[in-house]
Each structure stands twice: as structure tokens, then as C-alpha cells.
Design a protein around this motif. Structure first.
Motif, short mmCIF file in Angstrom:
data_model
loop_
_atom_site.label_atom_id
_atom_site.label_comp_id
_atom_site.label_asym_id
_atom_site.label_seq_id
_atom_site.Cartn_x
_atom_site.Cartn_y
_atom_site.Cartn_z
N ARG A 6 0.83 -1.27 0.01
CA ARG A 6 0.12 -0.09 0.07
C ARG A 6 0.79 1.37 0.07
NH1 ARG A 6 -4.49 -1.56 4.80
NH2 ARG A 6 -4.88 -3.63 4.27
N GLU B 71 1.31 4.01 1.31
CA GLU B 71 0.81 4.89 2.46
C GLU B 71 2.14 5.94 2.91
OE1 GLU B 71 -2.26 3.26 5.27
OE2 GLU B 71 -1.23 1.38 4.99
N ARG C 56 4.24 1.39 9.76
CA ARG C 56 3.25 1.48 8.56
C ARG C 56 4.42 1.61 7.52
NH1 ARG C 56 -1.69 2.57 8.19
NH2 ARG C 56 -2.07 3.84 10.10
MG MG Z 1 -4.89 1.72 6.92
#
Ligand code: MG
Ligand code: ATP
Length: 435
Positions: free
Chosen positions: A124, A126, A132
Motif C-alpha cells: 500500500r 501509504e 506503517r
Molecule cells: Mg490503513
């Protein structure tokens, strides 16, 4: 170089991993392997089998399953055109693939429900931060087909908690909620929208937008200024239909029966249409604001949405990176051994013996370092120390001739002599004591 052309040599470019992705290195990878091994073992005890779906799929699959409106699909996917001009994407999650595989392989013909788990990288785009990443790892499971009995929801939750307990993950908190079904949720969403419109000008721009697009997601908001307002909004638990209310009550009862501790969180929603009834999330300690290590829920209409027969489904995905981080932060990461035995050898005869000893010790399961070239004993012992070896086996011409081998314990510097068979026995006994 030929020719001697006076071309100034360019320094080759040094490469770095792309932002948001990283190398996992030893010794940390030993912890990853242990976590994954534990998952294989625990999930097998619950009757789950492993599925390994591909890492890329048609973009359309994710658009349909995850939802074209979501951040994941609209902004975060790594999408490219294949040579035949079909659009493909790196998977941002695996539930869509598992459902696709269920349909593609006619798994509805198998005894239901079908219980599958997977582990592997997800992608992803992000903003990278602690916990993350743009390539991260999930361990997840799905139960597809059969009935929607509350005991199935709870068994799935019990399985995750059993896995986490086995790893000794600290500070676990399980939150559960029910978000209703196609019958009752639309009515609640309308009510919520009406209430949100009354307070619209007190909300931030994101929430204002979501009043139209997806009011449930407003409940997710972490914005400080919105918290008091959200607390006063109507709660879905007061608006569940009879079936959903009974299902939710039974889920909680079954959690108690199995001794799984939980708290209810009425604001725990999954913003996607196909989710229904049970949703849950698990947080762990040491993770800062990215503290969710597992999210899951029931999705009874997803397989149908992908062109399959009406099929019940429930599943979860664990963030493995965060799981590992939490284990490390709480000091629960197991100490990994480096080498059991470093073989310090000198001389041609000793070399042949060292090779044989290494083979035998490895066969018995010991981690052995056999230096490729002869070294002076002093240097060899220094090397053994640096590698964190437990023992150094010293093999010189004397040892080979006498058949008495010297074993040095590096922690205290003590030495003892052993014959070849005795040595193996001694090491095995030692290993049993230390593990
Ligand atoms: Mg998320
Ligand atoms: P979050 O609220 O943390 O963004 P999410 O709702 O996007 O999570 P899911 O799609 O439900 O997460 O994925 C399940 C789990 O995968 C999360 O609980 C988290 O542990 C992990 N996860 C999700 N996105 C990332 C990421 N970019 N990097 C590392 N782990 C992630």
C-alpha cells in the motif's frame, strides 16, 4: 580494462531500498520465522489449511472487493499495465484473492466451511512511519461457506488470541462490535447521517465529506475536537434488527464461554458495504499510535459480489510487522543463538577431521562454523568470540594424533578434553540443558 583509453571511471551508483520498504535481516528474521512457524502450528490445530495466492491480481478484483471509493484502491495501490494491456495491481490485502480462489476452484463443493490461512507481503502506498510500511506483511485467515453461527466468529477470534498468547504478546486488547446487516444498517446509517447533519459545522472537513460518502467512517475519527460530538451520536447496538441483536449477544456469550476477554467498542466499524455483524480489532503494547495488530470481521456478501454463490465469510488480518515490533519492544523477542560450535583447526590432518566433525555436528542439529582456511588458534578464538559461539572445538595435529579433542566454553574460558564420541554426547546433553 583494455586499451587504456583515458576515460575517467565513473563511480557506480549506490542503490538504496525504495522509501517505505525495507530489508529484514538476521538475527531478526529468526524471530519472523518463529512467529510464522507458530502461526502454522496454531492454525493447524484449528483445522485451517494454508493458501498461497499470487501477489498480483487484476486491478478490477480489488476495485470490486475492497471498494473503488476506499483510500486503499483510489490512492494506495501499485498498479501497472501488463503487456497485454490488462491492468494489474500488487495486492493491498488478501481477502479478495482468497474469495476469488474459493470461487475459481469450486471450493463450495468441499465440506463447508472451508478454513484457509495465508501469510505474505501486502503493498500500500501509504505515508511511511513507525508500524506503517509500503511493503508490509500480513498473516490472515478466512472461513468461507457453511452457516453464520456466532460460534464460528468466536472460534476465529479465539484462534488469533491463542496464537498471540503463545507468542506472549503483551498488553493485548480485543474490541468487538456488531455493525448490523442489510436490513438494519441502512436505517441506522440514515439516522446517523441526519444526526451528523445537525452538527455538520462543528466537524472537520474529512468528517463533513463522510456525512455524504460514508457516515459510519466518521465514528473512526481520531480528531480530538470531534470526540465529544461523536460520543453523543446514536449507537448501532440500539438499532440492530432482532436477528443481528441475537447474533451479537450470542457472540459475547460464546466469548465468555471460551474465556476470551474483550471490550465492546460501538465505534469500531468497517467502512465497506459488504461487512456485516461481527467486527473486531486487537491492539498490543509498544506500538504508539499504530497499535492495531489485527482487524477482522464478517463479510457474508463478498463472495457473491465477486460472482460466486451466496457464501458466508469471516476473517482477520494480522499485521506481522507490528506484531514483531511489539514483541521486540516488550523484550519478548526470544534470544536467537548464533553458533553452537566454532571449529578452530590448524594443519592438513586437522582439516580433514574438522570437515568430518562439522558434518557430524550439523547432522546432530548444531549450528557450526567451519573456517574455510587455516587460522592461528588465537585469531580463530577471537573470531569465535565475535560470532557469539558457545563453544570452540580446537583441532590441531596433537588432537588428531591423540584422538583427544579440546572443547573450550567461551563464556568462562574453561577447557576440557573429549574423545570424538564423548564430545557429541557432551554437546547434546548441554543443549538439552540450555533449551
Ligand atoms: Mg490503513
Ligand atoms: P490501520 O488502521 O492501522 O491503517 P487498516 O484498517 O488499514 O489498519 P487492515 O486493512 O484491516 O488495516 O489490515 C490489518 C492489519 O494490517 C492492521 O491491523 C495492521 O496491523 C496491518 N497493516 C495495515 N496497513 C499496514 C501498513 N501500511 N504497514 C504495516 N502494517 C499494516
Amino acid at each position: 580494462m583494455s586499451g587504456g583509453a583515458a576515460k575517467k571511471e565513473e563511480k557506480p551508483r549506490k542503490f538504496q531500498a525504495i522509501k517505505g520498504v525495507r530489508d529484514l535481516l538476521p538475527p531478526e528474521t529468526a524471530l519472523w520465522n518463529r512467529v510464522e512457524q507458530t502461526a502454522h502450528e496454531v492454525f493447524a490445530t484449528f483445522g485451517f489449511g494454508e493458501i498461497r495466492p499470487p501477489i498480483f491480481e487484476p486491478t478490477e478484483l480489488f476495485a470490486r472487493a475492497v471498494g473503488g471509493e476506499t483510500d486503499i484502491v483510489s490512492k494506495e495501490m501499485y498498479t501497472f499495465e501488463d503487456r497485454d494491456e490488462t491492468s494489474v495491481s500488487l495486492r493491498p490485502e488478501a481477502t479478495a484473492s482468497v474469495c476469488r480462489a474459493y470461487i475459481e476452484h469450486g471450493m463450495q463443493q468441499l465440506p463447508q466451511p472451508v478454513k484457509l490461512y495465508y501469510m505474505g507481503p501486502m503493498f500500500r502506498r501509504e505515508r511511511p512511519q513507525k508500524g506503517r510500511y509500503r511493503q508490509f506483511y500480513q498473516i490472515g485467515a478466512e472461513v468461507l461457506g457453511g452457516i453464520d453461527a456466532p460460534a464460528i466468529d468466536v472460534e476465529v477470534i479465539e484462534m488469533v488470541m491463542t496464537f498471540f498468547d503463545k507468542l506472549d504478546l503483551q498488553g493485548l486488547r480485543l474490541s468487538v462490535n456488531s455493525i448490523g446487516c442489510r436490513e438494519c444498517r441502512p436505517k441506522y446509517v440514515e439516522l446517523l447521517r441526519a444526526e451528523l447533519l445537525k452538527v455538520k459545522d462543528k466537524l472537520g472537513p474529512d468528517s463533513q465529506r463522510r456525512i455524504e460518502t460514508n457516515p459510519l467512517r466518521v465514528l473512526d475519527s481520531k480528531l480530538e475536537s470531534e470526540q465529544k460530538i461523536i460520543e453523543k451520536l446514536p449507537r448501532i447496538s440500539d438499532h440492530l434488527c432482532k436477528d443481528c441483536a441475537e447474533h451479537y449477544a450470542a457472540v459475547k456469550q460464546e466469548l465468555d464461554l471460551r474465556g476470551v476477554k474483550y471490550r465492546e467498542n460501538w465505534r469500531l466499524v468497517r467502512g465497506l458495504d459488504y461487512y456485516m455483524r461481527t467486527t473486531f480489532e486487537i491492539t498490543a503494547q509498544g506500538l504508539g499510535s499504530q497499535d492495531a495488530v489485527c482487524g477482522g470481521g464478517r463479510y457474508d456478501s463478498l463472495v457473491g459480489l465477486l460472482g460466486g454463490p451466496p457464501t458466508n465469510g469471516i476473517g482477520f488480518a494480522i499485521g506481522e510487522d507490528r506484531l514483531i515490533l511489539s514483541l521486540q519492544e516488550s523484550g519478548k523477542a526470544p534470544v536467537v543463538r548464533s553458533r553452537d560450535v566454532y571449529i578452530a583447526w590448524m594443519g592438513e590432518k586437522a582439516h580433514a577431521t574438522a570437515v568430518r566433525a562439522a558434518k557430524d555436528l550439523r547432522k546432530a542439529g548444531f549450528s557450526v562454523e567451519l573456517p574455510p582456511v587455516e587460522q592461528k588458534f588465537g585469531k580463530a578464538l577471537g573470531q569465535a568470540d565475535k560470532l557469539g559461539a558457545r563453544f570452540a572445538l580446537i583441532l590441531g595435529d596433537n588432537e588428531v594424533t591423540s584422538g583427544e579433542w579440546t572443547l573450550k566454553t567461551l563464556a568462562d574460558g574453561s577447557q576440557a578434553k573429549f574423545t570424538e564420541p564423548n564430545l557429541l554426547e557432551h554437546l547434546c546433553r548441554n543443549k538439552a540443558l540450555s533449551s
